[in-house]
Design a protein around this motif. Structure first.
Motif, PDB file in Angstrom:
ATOM      1  N   HIS A   1       0.987  20.556  25.795  1.00  0.00           N
ATOM      2  CA  HIS A   1       1.114  20.849  27.220  1.00  0.00           C
ATOM      3  C   HIS A   1       2.578  20.884  27.654  1.00  0.00           C
ATOM      4  O   HIS A   1       2.977  21.731  28.458  1.00  0.00           O
ATOM      5  CB  HIS A   1       0.347  19.803  28.023  1.00  0.00           C
ATOM      6  CG  HIS A   1       0.521  19.941  29.508  1.00  0.00           C
ATOM      7  ND1 HIS A   1       0.132  21.067  30.194  1.00  0.00           N
ATOM      8  CD2 HIS A   1       1.054  19.099  30.426  1.00  0.00           C
ATOM      9  CE1 HIS A   1       0.413  20.914  31.485  1.00  0.00           C
ATOM     10  NE2 HIS A   1       0.978  19.725  31.648  1.00  0.00           N
ATOM     11  N   GLU A   2       3.374  19.972  27.122  1.00  0.00           N
ATOM     12  CA  GLU A   2       4.790  19.990  27.467  1.00  0.00           C
ATOM     13  C   GLU A   2       5.487  21.238  26.921  1.00  0.00           C
ATOM     14  O   GLU A   2       6.400  21.779  27.542  1.00  0.00           O
ATOM     15  CB  GLU A   2       5.474  18.729  26.930  1.00  0.00           C
ATOM     16  CG  GLU A   2       5.097  17.464  27.681  1.00  0.00           C
ATOM     17  CD  GLU A   2       5.885  16.258  27.200  1.00  0.00           C
ATOM     18  OE1 GLU A   2       6.771  16.451  26.331  1.00  0.00           O
ATOM     19  OE2 GLU A   2       5.626  15.142  27.681  1.00  0.00           O
ATOM     20  N   ALA A   3       5.054  21.693  25.742  1.00  0.00           N
ATOM     21  CA  ALA A   3       5.663  22.887  25.162  1.00  0.00           C
ATOM     22  C   ALA A   3       5.259  24.143  25.920  1.00  0.00           C
ATOM     23  O   ALA A   3       6.039  25.105  26.002  1.00  0.00           O
ATOM     24  CB  ALA A   3       5.252  23.011  23.692  1.00  0.00           C
ATOM     25  N   ALA A   4       4.035  24.156  26.450  1.00  0.00           N
ATOM     26  CA  ALA A   4       3.547  25.326  27.192  1.00  0.00           C
ATOM     27  C   ALA A   4       2.880  24.854  28.470  1.00  0.00           C
ATOM     28  O   ALA A   4       1.644  24.770  28.544  1.00  0.00           O
ATOM     29  CB  ALA A   4       2.573  26.135  26.328  1.00  0.00           C
ATOM     30  N   PRO A   5       3.670  24.544  29.513  1.00  0.00           N
ATOM     31  CA  PRO A   5       3.098  23.981  30.745  1.00  0.00           C
ATOM     32  C   PRO A   5       2.123  24.911  31.445  1.00  0.00           C
ATOM     33  O   PRO A   5       1.275  24.441  32.210  1.00  0.00           O
ATOM     34  CB  PRO A   5       4.335  23.720  31.620  1.00  0.00           C
ATOM     35  CG  PRO A   5       5.487  23.687  30.674  1.00  0.00           C
ATOM     36  CD  PRO A   5       5.136  24.622  29.579  1.00  0.00           C
ATOM     37  N   THR A   6       2.239  26.223  31.222  1.00  0.00           N
ATOM     38  CA  THR A   6       1.361  27.172  31.915  1.00  0.00           C
ATOM     39  C   THR A   6       0.082  27.464  31.133  1.00  0.00           C
ATOM     40  O   THR A   6      -0.759  28.224  31.610  1.00  0.00           O
ATOM     41  CB  THR A   6       2.111  28.483  32.161  1.00  0.00           C
ATOM     42  OG1 THR A   6       2.550  29.031  30.908  1.00  0.00           O
ATOM     43  CG2 THR A   6       3.325  28.256  33.061  1.00  0.00           C
ATOM     44  N   ALA A   7      -0.083  26.885  29.954  1.00  0.00           N
ATOM     45  CA  ALA A   7      -1.278  27.144  29.152  1.00  0.00           C
ATOM     46  C   ALA A   7      -2.506  26.563  29.838  1.00  0.00           C
ATOM     47  O   ALA A   7      -2.467  25.473  30.415  1.00  0.00           O
ATOM     48  CB  ALA A   7      -1.119  26.538  27.763  1.00  0.00           C
ATOM     49  N   GLY A   8      -3.628  27.282  29.773  1.00  0.00           N
ATOM     50  CA  GLY A   8      -4.881  26.807  30.365  1.00  0.00           C
ATOM     51  C   GLY A   8      -5.547  25.772  29.487  1.00  0.00           C
ATOM     52  O   GLY A   8      -5.157  25.539  28.338  1.00  0.00           O
ATOM     53  N   TRP A   9      -6.561  25.148  30.042  1.00  0.00           N
ATOM     54  CA  TRP A   9      -7.216  24.073  29.295  1.00  0.00           C
ATOM     55  C   TRP A   9      -7.928  24.587  28.057  1.00  0.00           C
ATOM     56  O   TRP A   9      -8.018  23.882  27.042  1.00  0.00           O
ATOM     57  CB  TRP A   9      -8.183  23.312  30.200  1.00  0.00           C
ATOM     58  CG  TRP A   9      -9.434  24.070  30.578  1.00  0.00           C
ATOM     59  CD1 TRP A   9      -9.639  24.838  31.669  1.00  0.00           C
ATOM     60  CD2 TRP A   9     -10.661  24.096  29.833  1.00  0.00           C
ATOM     61  NE1 TRP A   9     -10.905  25.362  31.677  1.00  0.00           N
ATOM     62  CE2 TRP A   9     -11.563  24.913  30.552  1.00  0.00           C
ATOM     63  CE3 TRP A   9     -11.089  23.518  28.643  1.00  0.00           C
ATOM     64  CZ2 TRP A   9     -12.854  25.173  30.105  1.00  0.00           C
ATOM     65  CZ3 TRP A   9     -12.379  23.765  28.201  1.00  0.00           C
ATOM     66  CH2 TRP A   9     -13.252  24.590  28.935  1.00  0.00           C
ATOM     67  N   ARG A  10      -8.416  25.826  28.089  1.00  0.00           N
ATOM     68  CA  ARG A  10      -9.084  26.376  26.905  1.00  0.00           C
ATOM     69  C   ARG A  10      -8.092  26.527  25.747  1.00  0.00           C
ATOM     70  O   ARG A  10      -8.410  26.211  24.593  1.00  0.00           O
ATOM     71  CB  ARG A  10      -9.721  27.723  27.229  1.00  0.00           C
ATOM     72  CG  ARG A  10     -10.886  27.636  28.209  1.00  0.00           C
ATOM     73  CD  ARG A  10     -11.450  29.028  28.492  1.00  0.00           C
ATOM     74  NE  ARG A  10     -12.473  28.978  29.506  1.00  0.00           N
ATOM     75  CZ  ARG A  10     -13.765  28.736  29.273  1.00  0.00           C
ATOM     76  NH1 ARG A  10     -14.159  28.529  28.038  1.00  0.00           N
ATOM     77  NH2 ARG A  10     -14.632  28.701  30.266  1.00  0.00           N
TER      78      ARG A  10
ATOM     79  N   ALA B   1      -4.508  17.468  31.844  1.00  0.00           N
ATOM     80  CA  ALA B   1      -3.182  18.079  31.854  1.00  0.00           C
ATOM     81  C   ALA B   1      -3.150  19.323  32.728  1.00  0.00           C
ATOM     82  O   ALA B   1      -2.238  19.502  33.545  1.00  0.00           O
ATOM     83  CB  ALA B   1      -2.765  18.426  30.421  1.00  0.00           C
ATOM     84  N   THR B   2      -4.154  20.181  32.596  1.00  0.00           N
ATOM     85  CA  THR B   2      -4.153  21.426  33.370  1.00  0.00           C
ATOM     86  C   THR B   2      -4.515  21.181  34.829  1.00  0.00           C
ATOM     87  O   THR B   2      -3.954  21.819  35.721  1.00  0.00           O
ATOM     88  CB  THR B   2      -5.134  22.431  32.748  1.00  0.00           C
ATOM     89  OG1 THR B   2      -6.419  21.809  32.588  1.00  0.00           O
ATOM     90  CG2 THR B   2      -4.640  22.896  31.389  1.00  0.00           C
ATOM     91  N   VAL B   3      -5.443  20.264  35.094  1.00  0.00           N
ATOM     92  CA  VAL B   3      -5.796  19.965  36.481  1.00  0.00           C
ATOM     93  C   VAL B   3      -4.604  19.378  37.220  1.00  0.00           C
ATOM     94  O   VAL B   3      -4.325  19.714  38.369  1.00  0.00           O
ATOM     95  CB  VAL B   3      -6.997  18.998  36.538  1.00  0.00           C
ATOM     96  CG1 VAL B   3      -7.164  18.434  37.932  1.00  0.00           C
ATOM     97  CG2 VAL B   3      -8.265  19.733  36.123  1.00  0.00           C
ATOM     98  N   SER B   4      -3.839  18.488  36.513  1.00  0.00           N
ATOM     99  CA  SER B   4      -2.675  17.905  37.166  1.00  0.00           C
ATOM    100  C   SER B   4      -1.616  18.955  37.437  1.00  0.00           C
ATOM    101  O   SER B   4      -0.904  18.902  38.438  1.00  0.00           O
ATOM    102  CB  SER B   4      -2.090  16.793  36.297  1.00  0.00           C
ATOM    103  OG  SER B   4      -1.641  17.307  35.052  1.00  0.00           O
ATOM    104  N   THR B   5      -1.529  19.959  36.563  1.00  0.00           N
ATOM    105  CA  THR B   5      -0.569  21.040  36.790  1.00  0.00           C
ATOM    106  C   THR B   5      -0.949  21.853  38.017  1.00  0.00           C
ATOM    107  O   THR B   5      -0.125  22.167  38.871  1.00  0.00           O
ATOM    108  CB  THR B   5      -0.500  21.966  35.560  1.00  0.00           C
ATOM    109  OG1 THR B   5      -0.138  21.189  34.419  1.00  0.00           O
ATOM    110  CG2 THR B   5       0.532  23.051  35.763  1.00  0.00           C
ATOM    111  N   VAL B   6      -2.250  22.172  38.104  1.00  0.00           N
ATOM    112  CA  VAL B   6      -2.719  22.925  39.259  1.00  0.00           C
ATOM    113  C   VAL B   6      -2.523  22.127  40.536  1.00  0.00           C
ATOM    114  O   VAL B   6      -2.103  22.641  41.570  1.00  0.00           O
ATOM    115  CB  VAL B   6      -4.213  23.303  39.075  1.00  0.00           C
ATOM    116  CG1 VAL B   6      -4.765  23.917  40.336  1.00  0.00           C
ATOM    117  CG2 VAL B   6      -4.360  24.278  37.910  1.00  0.00           C
TER     118      VAL B   6
END
Length: 442
Positions: A312-321, A402-407
């Motif tokens: 997640h840190e390497a690709a912050p925009t990656a989706g949860w899938r 990780a993705t929910v917190s980003t959103v």
């Protein structure tokens, strides 16, 4: 090893400051998971309070006192003289056995300095003991006769065990540093819970499944946060571990009932039956299944959690899938190696038993499904299922949080405040952390 959360710039080599947005996302992720963990933690504390053993001696403890005379001690003693003699003739392929009579000087306790005569069994003579060697004796104070008696108990092993323990601590401290030493501290806490709560509660007759779940949960709460710090990664691993423990308990209860495991597969449980026949021996098999999975579950879940959060840190925009898919690629390799670990760990521990079964020349399936091996097979398979399923669950929790917190972070910031320059700078910062260093000219 999981990658560090900082990086080096290609020009200066200095560590870049932590990204405030990433820190905020981690904090929000931890808050989301605490919504689940806090009730579990409170339930664990309540369970410890309800199941904590009282100070009264249990029936098994009272029976054990009659088995061993009160006041029995185990002093060390040094061999002053040793006379050997043949105590059994050679029969078949078995050689003749040699026994011994030793005069020994007590080294500690209330009889320190006294000379006593002790019969030395043939297996001790076979180890090559001689004058000057130390042995551990069993001292019966002789409450009824008024005369203390001594017998051989064991070899002293304090020195090699202490040396190995110190060497292990030094190696862990040198390689893993503070985190390794904190892990050792957590291991000490685990033994306190095991010795002060779980074993006495089981001897009191408390429900084995609840004792094992409450005790294991308490151990994991402390051990994981102590060794790995309070972070989203650790909290993700804890959720996955608790899921694995609950699944082990559920599958274990079904498997123990279906396989009709009585718990009397060893001499130790038969001895325990003589002390207290009212204990739930099938439940003890289940409790052993839950406790046996603690270490390996911790290993797998913390690895998966670290992998997801680093991705997640390497690709912050990656989706949860995408995070889940990449994390499972790592998890499948870990599962494959862990399966070998579980099976060979048991094979090594039970090697003498397996040799005996080989000598008996019983059919393989009869041995595998018998009470002795079958109990371990069921325990291994139940633990293996819980372990394997904990991998995708931990990976999924990490990916979703990780993705929910980003959103959540993106939605909380007004769009007008994030200029094109800020977005471009953020993308450059993310790329610089993973870009290779420039080649050194020769």
């Amino acid at each position: 090893m999981p990658a560090h959360s900082h990086s080096h710039g290609p020009e200066t080599g200095a560590a870049l400051p932590a990204d405030p947005a990433v820190t905020a996302r981690r904090r929000r992720a931890v808050r989301l998971m605490l919504v689940v963990l806090v009730p579990i933690g409170l339930a664990t504390l309540v369970g410890l309070g309800l199941l904590w053993p009282g100070g009264e001696k249990t029936a098994a403890q009272q029976a054990a006192e009659s088995f061993l005379p009160p006041g029995t001690t185990y002093p060390e003693a040094t061999i002053a003289t040793l006379e050997t003699f043949q105590c059994a003739e050679a029969t078949g392929n078995a050689p003749a056995q040699t026994c011994g009579t030793a005069v020994m000087v007590i080294a500690d306790g209330e009889s320190a300095g006294d000379y006593v005569q002790v019969e030395v069994p043939p297996e001790v003579i076979a180890e090559g003991v001689r004058v000057g060697d130390e042995l551990v004796l069993n001292r019966d104070p002789g409450v009824d006769t008024g005369q203390a008696t001594y017998a051989f108990q064991d070899f002293p092993r304090s020195t090699p065990i202490i040396v190995l323990a110190l060497a292990f601590t030094l190696v862990v401290g040198a390689v893993a540093r503070l985190r390794g030493l904190l892990a050792l501290l957590g291991l000490g806490f685990a033994f306190v819970v095991l010795l002060q709560f779980m074993l006495p509660a089981l001897l009191e007759g408390s429900s084995p499944i609840w004792v094992s779940l409450v005790g294991s949960s308490a151990i994991m709460f402390v051990v994981l946060y102590l060794a790995h710090g309070f972070s989203a990664r650790t909290t993700t691993a804890l959720l996955g571990t608790l899921f694995g423990l609950a699944l082990s308990a559920l599958l274990g209860s079904l498997a123990v009932a279906a396989a009709k495991l009585t718990g009397f597969a060893s001499e130790d449980t038969v001895q325990l039956l003589q002390f207290d026949p009212t204990l739930d021996f099938s439940g003890l098999v289940l409790a052993a299944t839950v406790v046996a999975g603690l270490g390996i579950l911790n290993d797998v879940t913390i690895t998966q959690s670290s992998a997801v959060w680093q991705l997640h840190e390497a690709a912050p925009t990656a989706g949860w899938r995408e995070l889940f898919g990449r994390g499972m690629s790592i998890g499948r390799d870990h599962i494959a190696s862990t399966i070998y670990t579980i099976v060979f760990a048991y094979a090594g521990a039970a090697l003498p038993l397996l040799l005996l079964f080989d000598l008996y020349e019983r059919p393989f399936w009869t041995v595998l499904t018998g009470s002795v091996i079958g109990e371990e097979v069921v325990r291994t398979l139940v633990g293996g299922i819980a372990l394997v399923l904990a991998v995708p669950v931990t990976t999924l929790i990490g990916a979703l949080v990780a993705t929910v917190s980003t959103v959540t972070t993106a939605a909380a910031e007004p769009a007008a405040e994030r200029t094109e320059e800020e977005l471009a700078a953020e993308r450059r910062h993310s790329r610089s952390r993973w870009s290779p260093a420039p080649a050194t000219p020769w």
